[in-house]
Scaffold this motif. Structure first.
Motif, PDB file in Angstrom:
ATOM      1  N   ASN A 268       0.854  -1.184   0.000  1.00 37.42           N
ATOM      2  CA  ASN A 268       0.000   0.000   0.000  1.00 37.42           C
ATOM      3  C   ASN A 268       0.890   1.233   0.000  1.00 37.42           C
ATOM      4  N   TRP A 269       0.356   2.364  -0.480  1.00 36.15           N
ATOM      5  CA  TRP A 269       1.171   3.565  -0.578  1.00 36.15           C
ATOM      6  C   TRP A 269       0.324   4.802  -0.345  1.00 36.15           C
ATOM      7  N   LYS A 270       0.999   5.882  -0.064  1.00 37.66           N
ATOM      8  CA  LYS A 270       0.379   7.195  -0.015  1.00 37.66           C
ATOM      9  C   LYS A 270       1.463   8.228  -0.302  1.00 37.66           C
ATOM     10  N   ARG A 271       1.045   9.368  -0.844  1.00 38.30           N
ATOM     11  CA  ARG A 271       1.977  10.472  -1.054  1.00 38.30           C
ATOM     12  C   ARG A 271       1.541  11.615  -0.174  1.00 38.30           C
ATOM     13  N   LEU A 272       2.426  12.069   0.682  1.00 36.95           N
ATOM     14  CA  LEU A 272       2.090  13.154   1.580  1.00 36.95           C
ATOM     15  C   LEU A 272       1.883  14.438   0.787  1.00 36.95           C
ATOM     16  N   VAL A 278       5.617  15.926   0.539  1.00 40.72           N
ATOM     17  CA  VAL A 278       5.696  15.531  -0.862  1.00 40.72           C
ATOM     18  C   VAL A 278       6.609  14.320  -1.030  1.00 40.72           C
ATOM     19  N   ASN A 279       6.563  13.389  -0.101  1.00 37.32           N
ATOM     20  CA  ASN A 279       7.297  12.154  -0.290  1.00 37.32           C
ATOM     21  C   ASN A 279       6.351  10.978  -0.175  1.00 37.32           C
ATOM     22  N   TYR A 280       6.821   9.829  -0.613  1.00 34.35           N
ATOM     23  CA  TYR A 280       6.007   8.625  -0.664  1.00 34.35           C
ATOM     24  C   TYR A 280       6.280   7.751   0.556  1.00 34.35           C
ATOM     25  N   TRP A 308      -4.415   5.838   2.604  1.00 34.13           N
ATOM     26  CA  TRP A 308      -3.679   4.705   2.054  1.00 34.13           C
ATOM     27  C   TRP A 308      -4.494   4.021   0.976  1.00 34.13           C
ATOM     28  N   VAL A 309      -3.818   3.585  -0.097  1.00 30.18           N
ATOM     29  CA  VAL A 309      -4.464   2.838  -1.171  1.00 30.18           C
ATOM     30  C   VAL A 309      -3.562   1.675  -1.574  1.00 30.18           C
ATOM     31  N   PRO A 310      -4.132   0.614  -2.142  1.00 30.68           N
ATOM     32  CA  PRO A 310      -3.291  -0.492  -2.610  1.00 30.68           C
ATOM     33  C   PRO A 310      -2.402  -0.064  -3.762  1.00 30.68           C
ATOM     34  N   CYS A 311      -1.249  -0.679  -3.840  1.00 29.57           N
ATOM     35  CA  CYS A 311      -0.285  -0.402  -4.912  1.00 29.57           C
ATOM     36  C   CYS A 311      -0.506  -1.459  -5.997  1.00 29.57           C
ATOM     37  N   GLU A 312      -1.139  -1.063  -7.081  1.00 27.58           N
ATOM     38  CA  GLU A 312      -1.506  -2.005  -8.117  1.00 27.58           C
ATOM     39  C   GLU A 312      -0.771  -1.682  -9.413  1.00 27.58           C
TER      40      GLU A 312
END
Length: 314
Positions: A268-272, A278-280, A308-312
Motif C-alpha cells: 500500500n502507498w500514499k503520497r504526503l 511531498v514524499n512517498y 492509504w491505497v493499494p499499490c496495483e
C-alpha cells in the motif's frame, strides 16, 4: 569542543521545504535555508507568516568516517540533526508541538496494524520516530540501528535519546544498536512485529532499497502478520505532482516500484501533501480496514490513515 554560533535570519531568508528525509541547509555566509529534501515545493513557517525573525543556533559540528557533515542546529520551534554535504535534516525534535507535520508522524500509526511485539527502526538518526511512538504508545519496545556512533552520542546529548532508552512505567523503551541496519544481524529472535525503514545517504534513498532482493531479506525478519513501513523519498517531482490525481503516480518512485515487485498484491502507498512532505510512504501487507484503523490512532492521524491505497500494477 564545538563552538556555539548564533545565526539570526530574516523571515525572507528562512524557508522550510518538506519532502523525503531531509531538510537542506545552504550555507553561503550564514545558514540561510532549511529544506526537508531536494524539492521546490515550499511550506511557509508560522514565523514567516507572522513576520517574525527566526534565530538558528549551531550547537555542534562534527565530521566522521560516515558523515562528512554532522550539525545540531537549534531554533525556537525545533532542533535539527543535519547530515551530508548537502546539509540535509535527518531528525527533528519539535518544541511547540507533538507532531512534525512530515513523514515521521506516519510511524505512529504502525503499532495498531501489527501484532504486539518489538518494532525495528532501521535508520534511527536522532530518534524522531522513536520519540513520537513512545509518547503515544509507552508500552512499545523499539530497537533502532544507526551506523554512525557520533550521531548516537549527539542524539543523547542534544535530542533526549537517553530518556528514550529508559524503560517506561508500561515497559516501553528504545534499544540502540550501532551498526549496519541492513546487516543480517539486525534482527531479533521470533521476528519483528513491524519494521520502519528510513535509510538515506547524501540526500537519496540507499540504492539497495531499489532492489527487490533487499526487501525480501528484510521481510524475513518479520514475525507472522508483521509489516514494513518505508519512507521512500520522492519520485520525479514534476511528473508526480502533475499526476497527483492518478493512483499510479507512485511509479515515479523507484523504491515503491521495487517494493511492489517484492510484495505483489501486498503493498500500500500514499503520497504526503505538499504541506507535509511531498514524499512517498509504503506499507506492506493487505490494506488495513481504514475505518477501524482511523479510530485506533490519535485524532491527528485519523483522517491521514484513510489516504492509504493499494499499490496495483497497471
Amino acid at each position: 569542543m564545538p563552538a556555539t554560533m548564533p545565526l539570526t535570519l530574516s523571515p525572507a531568508r528562512l524557508l522550510l521545504l518538506h519532502r523525503g528525509r531531509q531538510a537542506k541547509v545552504q550555507q553561503p555566509r550564514s545558514l540561510a535555508r532549511l529544506r526537508c529534501a531536494p524539492d521546490e515545493v515550499a511550506a511557509t513557517t508560522a514565523e514567516q507568516q507572522q513576520g517574525e525573525e527566526e534565530e538558528l543556533v549551531l550547537l555542534a559540528s562534527y565530521r566522521t568516517a560516515f558523515n562528512e557533515v554532522i550539525m545540531v542546529i537549534d531554533s525556537p520551534s525545533n532542533r535539527y540533526l543535519v547530515l551530508d554535504p548537502t546539509r540535509n535534516i535527518h531528525s527533528i525534535l519539535p518544541k511547540k508541538s507533538a507532531w512534525t507535520n512530515s513523514y515521521w508522524d506516519e510511524c505512529v500509526s504502525l503499532p495498531t496494524v501489527v501484532p504486539r511485539g518489538p518494532v525495528a527502526l532501521l535508520g534511527l538518526g536522532a530518534g524522531t520516530a522513536a520519540h513520537m511512538m513512545l509518547e503515544v504508545w509507552p508500552w512499545i519496545e523499539l530497537i533502532g540501528w544507526e551506523i554512525d556512533p557520533t550521531v548516537i552520542e549527539l542524539s543523547r546529548d542534544y535530542f533526549g535519546m537517553s530518556t528514550l532508552e529508559k524503560t517506561t512505567e508500561l515497559g516501553g523503551s528504545l534499544s540502540v544498536h550501532i551498526g549496519d541496519a541492513l546487516s543480517p544481524s539486525a534482527t531479533v529472535e521470533g521476528g519483528f512485529a513491524g519494521i520502519v525503514v528510513d535509510l538515506f545517504a547524501d540526500g537519496e534513498v540507499l540504492p539497495q532499497l531499489q532492489e527487490v532482493e533487499t526487501w525480501l531479506e528484510i521481510a524475513k525478519k518479520l514475525m507472522p502478520d508483521g509489516r514494513i513501513m518505508v519512507n521512500c523519498g520522492a519520485g520525479d517531482t514534476a511528473v508526480s505532482l502533475a499526476a497527483d490525481g492518478d493512483v499510479s503516480s507512485w511509479v515515479q518512485n523507484p523504491t515503491i516500484k521495487a517494493l511492489c515487485s517484492a510484495f505483489p498484491g501486498q503493498l500500500n502507498w500514499k503520497r504526503l501533501s505538499e504541506k507535509e512532505s511531498v514524499n512517498y510512504i509504503a506499507l506492506t501487507g493487505p490494506l488495513p480496514d481504514l475505518e477501524e484503523w482511523s479510530t485506533s490512532v490519535p485524532s491527528e492521524l485519523s483522517l491521514r490513515v484513510k489516504q492509504w491505497v493499494p499499490c496495483e500494477l497497471a
